[in-house]
Design a protein around this motif. Structure first.
Motif, PDB file in Angstrom:
ATOM      1  N   GLY A 111     -10.116  -5.318   4.318  1.00 43.53           N
ATOM      2  CA  GLY A 111      -9.617  -6.487   5.042  1.00 43.53           C
ATOM      3  C   GLY A 111      -8.115  -6.570   4.861  1.00 43.53           C
ATOM      4  N   LYS A 112      -7.429  -7.204   5.808  1.00 36.89           N
ATOM      5  CA  LYS A 112      -5.962  -7.177   5.794  1.00 36.89           C
ATOM      6  C   LYS A 112      -5.352  -7.849   4.570  1.00 36.89           C
ATOM      7  N   GLU A 113      -5.872  -9.002   4.178  1.00 36.77           N
ATOM      8  CA  GLU A 113      -5.289  -9.707   3.041  1.00 36.77           C
ATOM      9  C   GLU A 113      -5.461  -8.921   1.750  1.00 36.77           C
ATOM     10  N   ARG A 114      -6.686  -8.505   1.464  1.00 40.23           N
ATOM     11  CA  ARG A 114      -6.966  -7.779   0.221  1.00 40.23           C
ATOM     12  C   ARG A 114      -6.284  -6.408   0.216  1.00 40.23           C
ATOM     13  N   ALA A 115      -6.227  -5.752   1.376  1.00 36.74           N
ATOM     14  CA  ALA A 115      -5.569  -4.443   1.447  1.00 36.74           C
ATOM     15  C   ALA A 115      -4.091  -4.570   1.072  1.00 36.74           C
ATOM     16  N   TYR A 116      -3.432  -5.590   1.609  1.00 41.25           N
ATOM     17  CA  TYR A 116      -2.007  -5.781   1.295  1.00 41.25           C
ATOM     18  C   TYR A 116      -1.820  -6.128  -0.182  1.00 41.25           C
ATOM     19  N   ASP A 117      -2.584  -7.095  -0.681  1.00 39.60           N
ATOM     20  CA  ASP A 117      -2.432  -7.488  -2.088  1.00 39.60           C
ATOM     21  C   ASP A 117      -2.767  -6.337  -3.034  1.00 39.60           C
ATOM     22  N   ALA A 118      -3.767  -5.526  -2.687  1.00 38.39           N
ATOM     23  CA  ALA A 118      -4.112  -4.366  -3.517  1.00 38.39           C
ATOM     24  C   ALA A 118      -2.951  -3.372  -3.550  1.00 38.39           C
ATOM     25  N   PHE A 119      -2.290  -3.194  -2.410  1.00 39.27           N
ATOM     26  CA  PHE A 119      -1.125  -2.318  -2.360  1.00 39.27           C
ATOM     27  C   PHE A 119      -0.012  -2.870  -3.249  1.00 39.27           C
ATOM     28  N   ALA A 120       0.250  -4.172  -3.127  1.00 38.26           N
ATOM     29  CA  ALA A 120       1.303  -4.800  -3.935  1.00 38.26           C
ATOM     30  C   ALA A 120       1.000  -4.642  -5.429  1.00 38.26           C
ATOM     31  N   GLU A 121      -0.234  -4.872  -5.809  1.00 37.16           N
ATOM     32  CA  GLU A 121      -0.637  -4.749  -7.216  1.00 37.16           C
ATOM     33  C   GLU A 121      -0.503  -3.304  -7.698  1.00 37.16           C
ATOM     34  N   ALA A 122      -0.910  -2.359  -6.865  1.00 41.09           N
ATOM     35  CA  ALA A 122      -0.815  -0.945  -7.245  1.00 41.09           C
ATOM     36  C   ALA A 122       0.642  -0.522  -7.409  1.00 41.09           C
ATOM     37  N   LEU A 123       1.506  -0.999  -6.519  1.00 44.84           N
ATOM     38  CA  LEU A 123       2.924  -0.662  -6.631  1.00 44.84           C
ATOM     39  C   LEU A 123       3.502  -1.229  -7.925  1.00 44.84           C
ATOM     40  N   GLU A 124       3.209  -2.478  -8.210  1.00 45.55           N
ATOM     41  CA  GLU A 124       3.722  -3.101  -9.428  1.00 45.55           C
ATOM     42  C   GLU A 124       3.224  -2.365 -10.671  1.00 45.55           C
ATOM     43  N   GLU A 125       1.946  -2.012 -10.686  1.00 43.20           N
ATOM     44  CA  GLU A 125       1.390  -1.288 -11.826  1.00 43.20           C
ATOM     45  C   GLU A 125       2.033   0.088 -11.969  1.00 43.20           C
ATOM     46  N   SER A 126       2.193   0.788 -10.860  1.00 46.13           N
ATOM     47  CA  SER A 126       2.809   2.120 -10.902  1.00 46.13           C
ATOM     48  C   SER A 126       4.243   2.048 -11.404  1.00 46.13           C
ATOM     49  N   MET A 127       4.976   1.052 -10.947  1.00 47.67           N
ATOM     50  CA  MET A 127       6.363   0.909 -11.393  1.00 47.67           C
ATOM     51  C   MET A 127       6.404   0.661 -12.907  1.00 47.67           C
ATOM     52  N   LYS A 152      -9.486   3.014  -5.060  1.00 44.67           N
ATOM     53  CA  LYS A 152      -8.057   2.682  -5.128  1.00 44.67           C
ATOM     54  C   LYS A 152      -7.200   3.912  -5.405  1.00 44.67           C
ATOM     55  N   LEU A 153      -7.809   5.073  -5.390  1.00 44.15           N
ATOM     56  CA  LEU A 153      -7.099   6.300  -5.753  1.00 44.15           C
ATOM     57  C   LEU A 153      -5.951   6.621  -4.797  1.00 44.15           C
ATOM     58  N   ALA A 154      -6.152   6.448  -3.502  1.00 43.81           N
ATOM     59  CA  ALA A 154      -5.089   6.759  -2.536  1.00 43.81           C
ATOM     60  C   ALA A 154      -3.888   5.839  -2.748  1.00 43.81           C
ATOM     61  N   ILE A 155      -4.142   4.544  -2.878  1.00 37.50           N
ATOM     62  CA  ILE A 155      -3.050   3.584  -3.079  1.00 37.50           C
ATOM     63  C   ILE A 155      -2.341   3.861  -4.402  1.00 37.50           C
ATOM     64  N   SER A 156      -3.101   4.120  -5.437  1.00 39.32           N
ATOM     65  CA  SER A 156      -2.516   4.399  -6.743  1.00 39.32           C
ATOM     66  C   SER A 156      -1.683   5.681  -6.711  1.00 39.32           C
ATOM     67  N   SER A 157      -2.191   6.693  -6.042  1.00 44.09           N
ATOM     68  CA  SER A 157      -1.472   7.975  -5.975  1.00 44.09           C
ATOM     69  C   SER A 157      -0.149   7.836  -5.238  1.00 44.09           C
ATOM     70  N   ILE A 158      -0.164   7.134  -4.109  1.00 46.49           N
ATOM     71  CA  ILE A 158       1.065   7.028  -3.322  1.00 46.49           C
ATOM     72  C   ILE A 158       2.094   6.146  -4.019  1.00 46.49           C
ATOM     73  N   THR A 159       1.650   5.064  -4.656  1.00 44.00           N
ATOM     74  CA  THR A 159       2.624   4.202  -5.342  1.00 44.00           C
ATOM     75  C   THR A 159       3.178   4.882  -6.592  1.00 44.00           C
ATOM     76  N   THR A 160       2.359   5.691  -7.248  1.00 47.69           N
ATOM     77  CA  THR A 160       2.850   6.456  -8.393  1.00 47.69           C
ATOM     78  C   THR A 160       3.836   7.517  -7.924  1.00 47.69           C
ATOM     79  N   SER A 161       3.552   8.143  -6.786  1.00 47.20           N
ATOM     80  CA  SER A 161       4.482   9.129  -6.220  1.00 47.20           C
ATOM     81  C   SER A 161       5.835   8.495  -5.930  1.00 47.20           C
ATOM     82  N   LEU A 162       5.811   7.307  -5.343  1.00 48.02           N
ATOM     83  CA  LEU A 162       7.065   6.609  -5.050  1.00 48.02           C
ATOM     84  C   LEU A 162       7.809   6.292  -6.347  1.00 48.02           C
ATOM     85  N   SER A 163       7.101   5.780  -7.329  1.00 47.02           N
ATOM     86  CA  SER A 163       7.737   5.439  -8.602  1.00 47.02           C
ATOM     87  C   SER A 163       8.372   6.664  -9.248  1.00 47.02           C
TER      88      SER A 163
END
Length: 191
Positions: A111-127, A152-163
């Motif tokens: 869903g759009k809300e949870r997908a966005y918040d999950a991305f935000a959380e994954a980015l913060e955790e990766s950073m 959550k592997l795809a989101i975690s992988s991409i945010t870790t790659s960015l970090s």
């Protein structure tokens, strides 16, 4: 400037990076200038020099390419803002064509809300995971073990790659500065 101090300060800033959550995005539709300002403010931690992270042309292209819904009467809603934030972050790592499908997949799964918040959380955790070890001021860089659910592997992988990309760029930048300063101090004036 001492390159270790510069890297430490940068790591402190990056480890504290946060993205606005879905519930805090504007509830009323906004114009493109407001959207651009929100995205610039939210992603200021990624800003390098005068590089433009987002422009009106980019937003128009994202709509034209079908990466996000069309605005209604030139006004943008939460979903648009979330799309632009995520696209702006992901284009640092992925080709635009892959980003579109990744966003669609996450929205279908969560869903759009949870997908966005999950991305935000994954980015913060990766950073935090990538930059906090720098703050330990030890002679070795130690990454903690990280457990990620497969959904959550795809989101975690991409945010870790960015970090990791951001850390690498900062290390290279500080080493180049140090090398250039060293080279300048060793120059001999033969005139």
């Amino acid at each position: 400037m001492d390159d270790n101090l510069e890297l430490y300060e940068y790591s402190k800033k990056m480890s504290e990076a946060k993205l606005i959550k879905w519930c805090c995005l504007p509830k009323s539709p906004i114009y493109c200038d407001n959207l651009l300002q929100i995205v610039k403010d939210e992603l200021s931690f990624m800003q390098i020099g005068d590089e433009k992270l987002i422009t009106k042309s980019m937003v128009n292209n994202y709509v034209k390419w079908g990466m996000m819904p069309k605005p209604l009467k030139k006004k943008y809603e939460r979903l648009h803002i979330a799309h632009v934030i995520v696209i702006t972050i992901l284009k640092q790592i992925l080709p635009i064509s892959e980003i579109k499908y990744g966003i669609q997949l996450q929205i279908v799964l969560h869903g759009k809300e949870r997908a966005y918040d999950a991305f935000a959380e994954a980015l913060e955790e990766s950073m935090r995971k990538v930059f906090v070890p720098i703050l330990q001021k030890q002679n070795t860089y130690v990454l903690d073990e990280r457990r990620v659910d497969y959904d959550k592997l795809a989101i975690s992988s991409i945010t870790t790659s960015l970090s990791n990309k951001l850390l690498t760029e900062k290390i290279v930048e500080t080493k180049i500065k140090k090398y250039n300063n060293l080279a300048k101090s060793q120059e001999v004036d033969y005139e």
